[in-house]
Design an enzyme around this catalytic site. Structure first.
Site, PDB file in Angstrom:
ATOM      1  N   CYS A 140      -6.034   1.781   5.836  1.00 43.27           N
ATOM      2  CA  CYS A 140      -6.682   0.550   6.289  1.00 43.27           C
ATOM      3  C   CYS A 140      -6.113   0.176   7.660  1.00 43.27           C
ATOM      4  O   CYS A 140      -5.180   0.814   8.151  1.00 43.27           O
ATOM      5  CB  CYS A 140      -6.454  -0.580   5.283  1.00 43.27           C
ATOM      6  SG  CYS A 140      -4.744  -1.169   5.234  1.00 43.27           S
ATOM      7  N   GLU A 196       0.882   3.812   1.885  1.00 46.63           N
ATOM      8  CA  GLU A 196       1.365   4.195   3.213  1.00 46.63           C
ATOM      9  C   GLU A 196       2.551   3.338   3.649  1.00 46.63           C
ATOM     10  O   GLU A 196       3.518   3.848   4.227  1.00 46.63           O
ATOM     11  CB  GLU A 196       0.252   4.051   4.267  1.00 46.63           C
ATOM     12  CG  GLU A 196      -0.973   4.863   3.973  1.00 46.63           C
ATOM     13  CD  GLU A 196      -2.062   4.112   3.229  1.00 46.63           C
ATOM     14  OE1 GLU A 196      -3.241   4.370   3.505  1.00 46.63           O
ATOM     15  OE2 GLU A 196      -1.739   3.268   2.363  1.00 46.63           O
ATOM     16  N   HIS A 221       0.845  -1.193   0.000  1.00 48.67           N
ATOM     17  CA  HIS A 221       0.000   0.000   0.000  1.00 48.67           C
ATOM     18  C   HIS A 221       0.882   1.244   0.000  1.00 48.67           C
ATOM     19  O   HIS A 221       2.035   1.212   0.444  1.00 48.67           O
ATOM     20  CB  HIS A 221      -0.895   0.019   1.239  1.00 48.67           C
ATOM     21  CG  HIS A 221      -1.981  -1.004   1.214  1.00 48.67           C
ATOM     22  ND1 HIS A 221      -3.018  -0.990   2.114  1.00 48.67           N
ATOM     23  CD2 HIS A 221      -2.199  -2.075   0.410  1.00 48.67           C
ATOM     24  CE1 HIS A 221      -3.823  -1.999   1.878  1.00 48.67           C
ATOM     25  NE2 HIS A 221      -3.342  -2.680   0.836  1.00 48.67           N
ATOM     26  N   CYS A 250      -2.279  -0.598   7.564  1.00 50.93           N
ATOM     27  CA  CYS A 250      -1.461   0.609   7.510  1.00 50.93           C
ATOM     28  C   CYS A 250      -1.533   1.374   8.826  1.00 50.93           C
ATOM     29  O   CYS A 250      -0.525   1.933   9.267  1.00 50.93           O
ATOM     30  CB  CYS A 250      -1.891   1.475   6.339  1.00 50.93           C
ATOM     31  SG  CYS A 250      -1.554   0.707   4.726  1.00 50.93           S
TER      32      CYS A 250
END
Length: 150
Positions: free
Chosen positions: A86, A58, A56, A89
């Site tokens: 999410c 992040e 992701h 993260c």
């Protein structure tokens, strides 16, 4: 006119990263990490390209910022991300002890708050900056994906 180095300025930079992800066929989420008004990490989703569910925006930004700083804690840093993180993260952000998280679009179904996840108690959170632009990019992406599946 946008004041240089405000939240809108940095969120625009995160949105630029999201646009790169869009062009690569990735879910268009972009992130940057800032320390002392300097961008120290830029990233976007790479889950498809790397075939890695943890890639992701992040997560990529946290790793890049930690490498830049030479340490695992991001205590004097701010993450700007185009979509609410999410829970995975959020967990990484918790352990990084990042000072501030600013996200544009809320994710009522998959965002960390929907699952009851928390950031570090000292982490400040702000959201809604450029929400419409970031939300529209996500909507356009999934609309395009649905058309391709037909």
């Amino acid at each position: 006119m946008i004041a240089e180095f405000d939240d809108t300025y940095f969120m625009r930079k995160a949105l630029e990263q999201a646009q790169i992800a869009f062009e690569l066929g990735e879910v268009p989420v972009g992130a940057i990490i800032v320390s002392k008004n300097q961008i120290i990490a830029r990233s976007h989703n790479l889950t498809e390209r790397l075939n890695d569910v943890t890639a992701h925006a992040e997560m990529q930004a946290i790793t890049s910022a930690a490498n830049f700083l030479g340490g695992k804690y991001l205590k004097c840093c701010t993450l700007y991300v185009s979509l609410e993180p999410c829970q995975m993260c959020a967990g990484a952000l918790y352990w990084s002890q990042i000072s501030k998280v600013v996200f544009a679009a809320e994710d009522h179904e998959r965002g960390y708050r929907a699952f009851g996840a928390n950031l570090h108690p000292k982490t400040q959170v702000a959201f809604g900056i450029m929400q419409e632009e970031c939300s529209q990019l996500l909507k356009d992406f999934f609309k395009q994906k649905r058309k391709q599946q037909k």
